[in-house]
Design an enzyme around this catalytic site. Sequence first.
Site, PDB file in Angstrom:
ATOM      1  N   ASP A 643       0.854  -1.193   0.000  1.00 44.45           N
ATOM      2  CA  ASP A 643       0.000   0.000   0.000  1.00 44.45           C
ATOM      3  C   ASP A 643       0.884   1.235   0.000  1.00 44.45           C
ATOM      4  O   ASP A 643       2.057   1.165   0.369  1.00 44.45           O
ATOM      5  CB  ASP A 643      -0.928   0.012   1.222  1.00 44.45           C
ATOM      6  N   GLU A 681       3.179   7.120  -7.353  1.00 41.81           N
ATOM      7  CA  GLU A 681       2.303   6.107  -6.762  1.00 41.81           C
ATOM      8  C   GLU A 681       2.926   4.721  -6.887  1.00 41.81           C
ATOM      9  O   GLU A 681       2.874   3.916  -5.993  1.00 41.81           O
ATOM     10  CB  GLU A 681       0.951   6.142  -7.478  1.00 41.81           C
ATOM     11  N   ASP A 713      -2.711  -2.757  -2.903  1.00 45.36           N
ATOM     12  CA  ASP A 713      -3.662  -1.706  -2.559  1.00 45.36           C
ATOM     13  C   ASP A 713      -3.046  -0.360  -2.934  1.00 45.36           C
ATOM     14  O   ASP A 713      -1.879  -0.276  -3.314  1.00 45.36           O
ATOM     15  CB  ASP A 713      -3.948  -1.769  -1.050  1.00 45.36           C
ATOM     16  N   HIS A 847      -0.638  -0.672   4.990  1.00 46.24           N
ATOM     17  CA  HIS A 847      -1.207   0.672   5.160  1.00 46.24           C
ATOM     18  C   HIS A 847      -0.716   1.293   6.469  1.00 46.24           C
ATOM     19  O   HIS A 847      -0.294   2.450   6.506  1.00 46.24           O
ATOM     20  CB  HIS A 847      -2.732   0.592   5.143  1.00 46.24           C
TER      21      HIS A 847
END
Length: 872
Positions: A643, A681, A713, A847
């Site tokens: 993530d 990203e 993710d 995350h």
Amino acid sequence: MTGRARARARGRPPGQETALPSAGLSSVQPPGRQQSQQPCVPPSVSEEFGSRGQQRGPPTVPQGPIGRRPGGLQASSALQISAGFQELTLADRGGRRRDFYDLGVNTRQAIEHVQESKIGTSGTRIKLTANYFRLTSRPQWALYQYHVAYNPEMEARRLRSALLFQHEELIGKTHAFDGSVLFLPKKLGKKVTEVFSRTRNGEDVRITITLTNELPPTSPTCLQFYNIIFRRILKMLNLQQIGRNYYNPSDPINVPSHRIMVWPGFTSSILQYEESIMLCTDVSHKVLRSETVLDFMYSLYYQVEEQRFRDTCAKELIGLIILTKYNNKTYRVDDIDWDANPQCTFRKADGSEISYVDYYRRQYNEEITDLNQPVLVSQSRRKGGNIQGPVVLIPELCFLTGLTEKMRSDFNMMKDLAVHTRVPPEQRQHEIGKLINYIQKDDNVQKELRDWGLSFDSNLLSFTARVVQSEKIFQSGNVFDYNPEFADWSKETRGAPLICAKPLDNWLLIYTRRNYDVANTLLQNLFKVTPSMGIRMNKATMIEVDDRTEAYLKALQQNITADTNIVFCILSSTRKDKYDAIKKFLCTDCPIPSQCVLARTLSKPQAVMAIATKIALQMNCKMGGELWSVEIPLKQVMIVGIDCYHDTVSGKQSIAGFVASLNQTMTRWFSRCAVQSRGQELVDGLKVCLQTALRDWFKWNKYLPSRIVVYRDGVGDGQLNTLVNYEVPQFLDCLKSVGKDYNPRLTVIVVKKRVNTRFFTQSGRGLKNPPPGTVVDVEVTRPEWYDFFIVSQSVRNGCVAPTHYNVIYDTSKLKPDHVQRLTYKLCHMYYNWPGVVRVPAPCQYAHKLAFLVGQSIHREPNLLLSDKLYYL
């Protein structure tokens, strides 16, 4: 200027978005200061709107080429259409707009074992409805696509439309135009048609209309056109576009006690799904604050010392999203320029100079009252066009949107807000139904749809899905069943020993003098709850410190030894700098697991035992302990979760969290992160992370995994193509570099939480949320993808949001059933919550890791911590 450049230029930033030099900001002053003598560098600004384009507000740019193939296509024709879409030119696809729906990315064609079917079979059947409406009829005639060019170039989309629509006798009343691409149901006499229009200030403009495509009803580009039409319908219903969604400013919900207002609205998209083209629409809410940025700056000025005002302003405002009500557009604040003000002038496209004050008065009838306020700077994220550098906004005309961290931590405010935004299934269906009713009953809308030959079903989509069986929880020889309706086993497992309990032999408890009683109470409660878990605990080394960051750091430096298991800090306030300093020191310079808890959390007498239990479990995980497991039938498989977190405040860097399983039962995890350059990203450091994870796996198991399953993710809309072409090859290269004979099977699954899809099931006469374990792989999935939805968690309020999984690469050849069941099992393995979570545990761990590093540490943590869940 090329056709592509024109297409990109058609949605340039509007008049108020003026360019600024990129030079650093000089010393700063409060909002109402003396006027700076130095004017702004003149920016490029759009022409004033033409005689037919006098609506206030700059162009509203359609937010993505929405082309998909028509309904009922089999796999072979699906491949052809997808390939056809990729061959379209940029102008054919509507210019520079980002492809938010990942159209033309056909990943299923390369996965052999799901060519015939991607549908699972296990579980019990359940009838569902979803927030989708079938397109029941569409044009059966050809659609003609034209590219429209202007000379001289016109920047404002509304001006472009107004100039073109002066020739309605030529193009007809039935047309769809998004600023660059014109769709007509009839063919013009010539392939290239030239006409002339005149702006309000008398300038002649040559418009060249060029035929670029004849689209049969089966063309994928037709879906782009359907979406343009539907956006037009929403505007006809007086809804305002903000971002990608449409809101109703005339029906605001006021929450006066918290000075906020909520605009109700809708999301919408028309795409090709398994059996037919459908409209997906959902309820959306825009939270607006009733104060302007200037109001906020003044209130801040009176709260902090003058010398700290500018720094505090920057910390509070940079990164926020603001709304300009004169055009209903949102921007991100990237900087504050204290050397510019509304009296500065800029150069318009025609060469004349005008001040911000006069410009806003003439263009929007907005009167700026504070002539000494600074200006806000927003980096233009549009590629191409004449506007270079950042854009400028006036604080007095900008309204704050969204919620601050302080607001989010206000329980009463969030509770009051949730009454309006967390809409239960029955009410959600009612709100969605209202939109369809508006469309059915509005004569103008119905005429528009008839002119184009379009009509929508008035009923929600119904279909049959499956609910897979609930999992058994294994904990140190005990087996627990839980109530699947609540997806929570905290009561069932209370008092049971853990799989692996780490002893608290040598640990530090650091507190301030006023929190001495809190520290002692915590210690007593930990002594009560740890024996049943199997945790051996000695009394902590108690250290009293002053309530200063330096005092905490000094205590850590002086008292941590090689034998220290964990450090526990009781903090008296939510001051971020203190927490960050402690975490940075203990994650990088002196790698020791740590637990920081607010004193007020420990001071709730009614919940002290429950809090102590949660703290003991969390400390055990951070030291490398294991809590529970579920049955994982697959052998020799390594599960990876990735993530991203974008650290927009300090350093503008992105952090990718990478977490990989180390054992068969998925109870131990390897964690590492890659720090990326600004705004990126996709992860460049994946190779290093994966290589280190494989080395650690080998140390644990004495062999390498034969299968690797990656859950990815943090992938934004429109990035799927880059992921397929860039990130997956990195994985494959990395696996090749491990050894010539090493060739594991690889599966890469994209996890998406932000979806507009909602499912409902019947409950008596009403609707309710589907139960946890609901799997949907029919009707609302995409035919060119190997994808499915899972509802894994249970919610008390509002509608449950499903998670979308898209298998973009797969050489494992696992059956769809097995991939779906594995995914659901992994949603049970997140140790910070004794229940089923929304995403597989490694994604949630990744995350948490990326968030800690991005928020507090800002550099890669020490690898000595990599085999512990130190970031929970």
